[in-house]
Design a protein around this motif. Structure first.
Motif, PDB file in Angstrom:
ATOM      1  N   ASP A  67       0.820  -1.212   0.000  1.00  0.00           N
ATOM      2  CA  ASP A  67       0.000   0.000   0.000  1.00  0.00           C
ATOM      3  C   ASP A  67       0.856   1.265   0.000  1.00  0.00           C
ATOM      4  O   ASP A  67       0.376   2.332  -0.386  1.00  0.00           O
ATOM      5  CB  ASP A  67      -0.947  -0.022   1.210  1.00  0.00           C
ATOM      6  N   ASP A  99      -7.050   2.315  -4.690  1.00  0.00           N
ATOM      7  CA  ASP A  99      -6.250   2.161  -3.472  1.00  0.00           C
ATOM      8  C   ASP A  99      -7.143   2.270  -2.229  1.00  0.00           C
ATOM      9  O   ASP A  99      -7.181   1.361  -1.381  1.00  0.00           O
ATOM     10  CB  ASP A  99      -5.158   3.247  -3.496  1.00  0.00           C
ATOM     11  N   ASP A 101      -8.331  -0.773   0.336  1.00  0.00           N
ATOM     12  CA  ASP A 101      -7.919  -0.685   1.753  1.00  0.00           C
ATOM     13  C   ASP A 101      -9.052  -1.108   2.677  1.00  0.00           C
ATOM     14  O   ASP A 101      -8.831  -1.733   3.719  1.00  0.00           O
ATOM     15  CB  ASP A 101      -7.499   0.746   2.118  1.00  0.00           C
ATOM     16  N   ARG A 107      -5.021   5.116   9.380  1.00  0.00           N
ATOM     17  CA  ARG A 107      -4.969   3.694   9.004  1.00  0.00           C
ATOM     18  C   ARG A 107      -3.655   3.021   9.380  1.00  0.00           C
ATOM     19  O   ARG A 107      -3.660   1.889   9.874  1.00  0.00           O
ATOM     20  CB  ARG A 107      -5.216   3.549   7.504  1.00  0.00           C
TER      21      ARG A 107
HETATM   22 MG   LIG Z   1      -3.948   2.875   0.749  1.00  0.00          MG
END
Ligand SMILES: [Mg+2]
Ligand SMILES: CCCCCCCC/C=C\CCCCCCCC(=O)OC[C@H](COP(=O)(O)OP(=O)(O)OC[C@H]1O[C@@H](n2ccc(N)nc2=O)[C@H](O)[C@@H]1O)OC(=O)CCCCCCC/C=C\CCCCCCCC
Ligand SMILES: O=P([O-])([O-])O[C@@H]1[C@@H](O)[C@H](O)[C@@H](O)[C@H](O)[C@@H]1O
Ligand SMILES: [Mg+2]
Length: 217
Positions: free
Chosen positions: A65, A86, A90, A159
């Motif tokens: 990522d 993306d 996630d 995150r």
């Molecule tokens: Mg990401």
């Protein structure tokens, strides 16, 4: 919290990104393969109680990522499509990690004869679900705010912070440290809830500046 280390980690990630670019691999492929690896590690291993093994697999794939974005930026191929892919994937990876740990509490721990704190697997599964929902809400609030033209982000548990805490918790629990996973999911449920409110207040302040009579009086 970890966002401040992004530049330092870019130096670690850059050679890996350059390797994939040299081999004509697109950032989207890295995004998709990274997600599949995370999902596989989480949904296969965690419910079986293979905590440290699942975490090692996830650990190997989760940094994709960071690599995907670095590849896109270094080749001038950053795109709205890439950003959308993306962020969307996630959510799938996060769902698999926390979903897998939920199933660990209700199934995997018993298979391995591991103690669950206070002998209350359903409580810890519920707290893990709460951490999942509040983590997903954290990201949704940011995405929705940005779609409405507000600035929104950061806070106590973005995150990367959430991943670090849950993966360290699962890895250490798999190595036999007692109750560390219960601690991690509880901390995350609280920290993610705080982050949701931090972000909501960011948006509310901006909304009030734009329209003093419109935002939640
Ligand atoms: Mg990401
Ligand atoms: C040997 C095995 C040992 C196993 C031990 C396991 C223990 C677990 C311990 C630690 C795990 C730590 C994991 C946490 C790190 C997670 C890092 C991470 O990936 O975070 C995610 C973000 C990336 O965010 P994002 O995707 O938004 O950014 P991008 O850079 O990708 O940019 C997005 C833009 O790019 C474009 N784009 C993207 C894709 C695409 N296909 N096309 C595109 O165009 C588009 O414009 C997008 O908008 O990362 C961050 O947030 C950055 C900060 C993270 C800093 C990481 C710090 C890591 C910290 C600790 C690691 C400790 C290791 C300890 C090991 C201990 C072992 C004993
Ligand atoms: O909002 P958050 O979860 O702290 O952090 C992240 C966002 O900053 C990022 O833009 C997005 O691509 C990720 O999927 C993730 O959501
Ligand atoms: Mg990325």
């Amino acid at each position: 919290m970890l966002e401040r280390f992004r530049n330092a980690w870019t130096k670690v990630i850059a050679p890996i990104a350059a390797f994939f670019v040299r081999h004509n691999i697109s950032p989207d492929v890295i995004t998709i393969v990274g997600t599949l690896g995370v999902v596989a590690g989480a949904v296969i291993c965690y419910p079986q109680g293979w905590l440290w093994q699942g975490t090692v697999i996830i650990f190997l794939f989760v940094f994709a990522d960071m690599v995907d974005g670095q590849m896109a930026r270094s080749t001038g191929r950053s795109s709205k499509w890439g950003a959308f892919l993306d962020s969307s994937l996630d959510r799938l990876g996060d769902g698999a990690v926390f979903g897998g740990i939920t199933l660990y509490f209700v199934h995997g721990a018993a298979v391995h004869g591991r103690d669950v704190a206070f002998d209350l697997p359903t409580i810890w599964a519920s707290i893990t679900l709460c951490a999942l929902v509040m983590g997903q809400l954290t990201s949704y609030v940011k995405a929705r705010a940005e779609s409405l033209g507000f600035r929104c982000g950061g806070g106590l548990a973005a995150r990367a912070d959430r991943l670090l805490i849950i993966l360290m918790g699962a890895w250490l629990a798999g190595l036999g440290v007692p109750y560390v996973l219960e601690f991690a999911v509880t901390a995350l449920a609280v920290m993610s809830t705080v982050t949701v409110f931090q972000r909501i207040f960011q948006v509310r302040n901006q909304a009030r500046e734009q329209d003093p009579h419109g935002a939640g009086a």
